[in-house]
Design an enzyme around this catalytic site. Structure first.
Site, PDB file in Angstrom:
ATOM      1  N   ASP A  16       0.832  -1.203   0.000  1.00  0.00           N
ATOM      2  CA  ASP A  16       0.000   0.000   0.000  1.00  0.00           C
ATOM      3  C   ASP A  16       0.872   1.260   0.000  1.00  0.00           C
ATOM      4  O   ASP A  16       1.850   1.338   0.751  1.00  0.00           O
ATOM      5  CB  ASP A  16      -0.867  -0.046   1.278  1.00  0.00           C
ATOM      6  CG  ASP A  16      -2.115   0.798   1.183  1.00  0.00           C
ATOM      7  OD1 ASP A  16      -2.570   1.051   0.057  1.00  0.00           O
ATOM      8  OD2 ASP A  16      -2.639   1.188   2.245  1.00  0.00           O
ATOM      9  N   GLY A 112      -7.737   7.493   8.537  1.00  0.00           N
ATOM     10  CA  GLY A 112      -7.975   7.811   9.956  1.00  0.00           C
ATOM     11  C   GLY A 112      -9.435   8.181  10.175  1.00  0.00           C
ATOM     12  O   GLY A 112     -10.251   8.102   9.254  1.00  0.00           O
ATOM     13  N   HIS A 139      -9.812   4.296  -0.770  1.00  0.00           N
ATOM     14  CA  HIS A 139      -8.971   4.448   0.423  1.00  0.00           C
ATOM     15  C   HIS A 139      -9.775   5.174   1.493  1.00  0.00           C
ATOM     16  O   HIS A 139     -10.750   5.858   1.188  1.00  0.00           O
ATOM     17  CB  HIS A 139      -7.706   5.238   0.080  1.00  0.00           C
ATOM     18  CG  HIS A 139      -6.728   4.418  -0.696  1.00  0.00           C
ATOM     19  ND1 HIS A 139      -5.553   3.961  -0.160  1.00  0.00           N
ATOM     20  CD2 HIS A 139      -6.777   3.935  -1.953  1.00  0.00           C
ATOM     21  CE1 HIS A 139      -4.919   3.240  -1.063  1.00  0.00           C
ATOM     22  NE2 HIS A 139      -5.633   3.206  -2.167  1.00  0.00           N
ATOM     23  N   GLY A 140      -9.357   5.034   2.736  1.00  0.00           N
ATOM     24  CA  GLY A 140     -10.105   5.680   3.811  1.00  0.00           C
ATOM     25  C   GLY A 140     -11.465   5.037   3.998  1.00  0.00           C
ATOM     26  O   GLY A 140     -12.471   5.708   4.234  1.00  0.00           O
ATOM     27  N   GLY A 141     -11.511   3.702   3.910  1.00  0.00           N
ATOM     28  CA  GLY A 141     -12.784   2.978   3.977  1.00  0.00           C
ATOM     29  C   GLY A 141     -13.388   2.873   5.372  1.00  0.00           C
ATOM     30  O   GLY A 141     -14.561   2.518   5.510  1.00  0.00           O
ATOM     31  N   VAL A 162      -9.469  -0.821   4.602  1.00  0.00           N
ATOM     32  CA  VAL A 162      -9.944  -0.584   5.967  1.00  0.00           C
ATOM     33  C   VAL A 162      -8.811  -0.896   6.938  1.00  0.00           C
ATOM     34  O   VAL A 162      -8.388  -2.043   7.045  1.00  0.00           O
ATOM     35  CB  VAL A 162     -11.162  -1.472   6.306  1.00  0.00           C
ATOM     36  CG1 VAL A 162     -11.605  -1.252   7.734  1.00  0.00           C
ATOM     37  CG2 VAL A 162     -12.308  -1.210   5.347  1.00  0.00           C
ATOM     38  N   THR A 164      -8.174   1.725   9.937  1.00  0.00           N
ATOM     39  CA  THR A 164      -8.471   2.403  11.208  1.00  0.00           C
ATOM     40  C   THR A 164      -9.488   1.633  12.062  1.00  0.00           C
ATOM     41  O   THR A 164      -9.298   1.478  13.273  1.00  0.00           O
ATOM     42  CB  THR A 164      -8.984   3.838  10.924  1.00  0.00           C
ATOM     43  OG1 THR A 164      -7.930   4.543  10.256  1.00  0.00           O
ATOM     44  CG2 THR A 164      -9.349   4.573  12.198  1.00  0.00           C
TER      45      THR A 164
HETATM   46  P1  13P Z   1      -8.713   3.966   6.953  1.00  0.00           P
HETATM   47  O1  13P Z   1      -7.759   4.807   7.736  1.00  0.00           O
HETATM   48  O2  13P Z   1      -9.999   4.669   6.715  1.00  0.00           O
HETATM   49  O3  13P Z   1      -8.918   2.628   7.533  1.00  0.00           O
HETATM   50  O4  13P Z   1      -8.080   3.775   5.507  1.00  0.00           O
HETATM   51  C1  13P Z   1      -7.015   2.899   5.289  1.00  0.00           C
HETATM   52  C2  13P Z   1      -6.434   3.069   3.944  1.00  0.00           C
HETATM   53  O5  13P Z   1      -7.008   3.656   3.054  1.00  0.00           O
HETATM   54  C3  13P Z   1      -5.105   2.482   3.703  1.00  0.00           C
HETATM   55  O6  13P Z   1      -4.581   2.823   2.477  1.00  0.00           O
END
Ligand code: 13P
Length: 217
Positions: A16, A112, A139-141, A162, A164
């Site tokens: 990633d 986050g 991203h940021g799921g 996912v 966080t």
């Molecule tokens: P989160 O911080 O929303 O879990 O996103 C993780 C992510 O997109 C890693 O690339």
């Protein structure tokens, strides 16, 4: 680990947000099945050029490549970013010119915890998905409401990151154990339930994303 553990489902090992071509090449050589080159902080020309170098190396070795356009906001492993929406024309350029397999088109999601309700750019999402015709990566799921997740899948997302929510479940479990039992000291007794809390989150996500019992060999 993947080779030795005799896992009964196919495993994708993905790198990633690699910030350099070298890093991607190292992952390909180490046996990763997929790598992401994140050139989102570069100009689109530089991003395309370096992504292309990764694609050439990875595709020759049967490894798929994800690129990022725009900028996912928030904080991941100390890297802080602002939200910058992906430009559809730039998305098409990187897909056509660098021949990437998956595209992370940043459309308002953050790494986050979210401050307030996430507002994803669904009209741009539709446009980019139809224009590029490649699977999109979200991203940021973590923390995105279920309905917005489902809509993102309908509009072309095939991979949702996912992290966080898994970390929060782990930390919350350990916090409760330590607060509730002042005598506890055995790491295994503390860590095992925390690992299970992560598994529970992952199971829920597999269900929500419509991925359960969808293994293809
Ligand atoms: P989160 O911080 O929303 O879990 O996103 C993780 C992510 O997109 C890693 O690339």
């Amino acid at each position: 680990m993947v080779k030795e553990m005799h896992i009964t489902v196919p495993v994708a090992l993905h790198l990633d947000h690699a910030q350099s071509v070298e890093r991607c090449k190292e992952a390909v050589d180490a046996g990763y099945s997929s790598v992401m080159f994140d050139g989102s902080k570069l100009t689109i020309e530089e991003n395309i050029e370096l992504t292309k170098q990764v694609v050439n190396y990875a595709h020759d070795r049967g490894v798929s490549v994800e690129a990022e356009v725009g900028s996912v906001g928030g904080n991941e492993d100390g890297l802080v970013g602002i939200v910058r929406y992906a430009d559809p024309k730039e998305c098409l350029r990187i897909v056509e010119e660098a021949n990437v397999d998956v595209l992370a088109a940043a459309l308002g999601s953050v790494h986050g915890p979210y401050k307030g309700e996430p507002k994803l750019g669904f009209s741009e999402m539709k446009e980019i998905s139809e224009l590029t015709e490649v699977p999109l990566a979200l991203h940021g799921g973590s923390g995105i409401p279920k309905e917005q997740i489902k809509k993102s899948i309908e509009l072309g997302h095939a991979k949702i990151n996912v992290n966080t929510e898994c970390s929060q479940a782990w930390a919350q479990t350990i916090r409760e154990i330590l607060i509730n039992d002042k005598e506890i000291y055995n790491p295994k007794t503390i860590l095992q339930p925390a690992m299970e809390a992560i598994s529970d989150v992952v199971e829920d996500k597999i269900e929500l994303f419509g991925s359960s019992n969808r293994v293809t060999h």
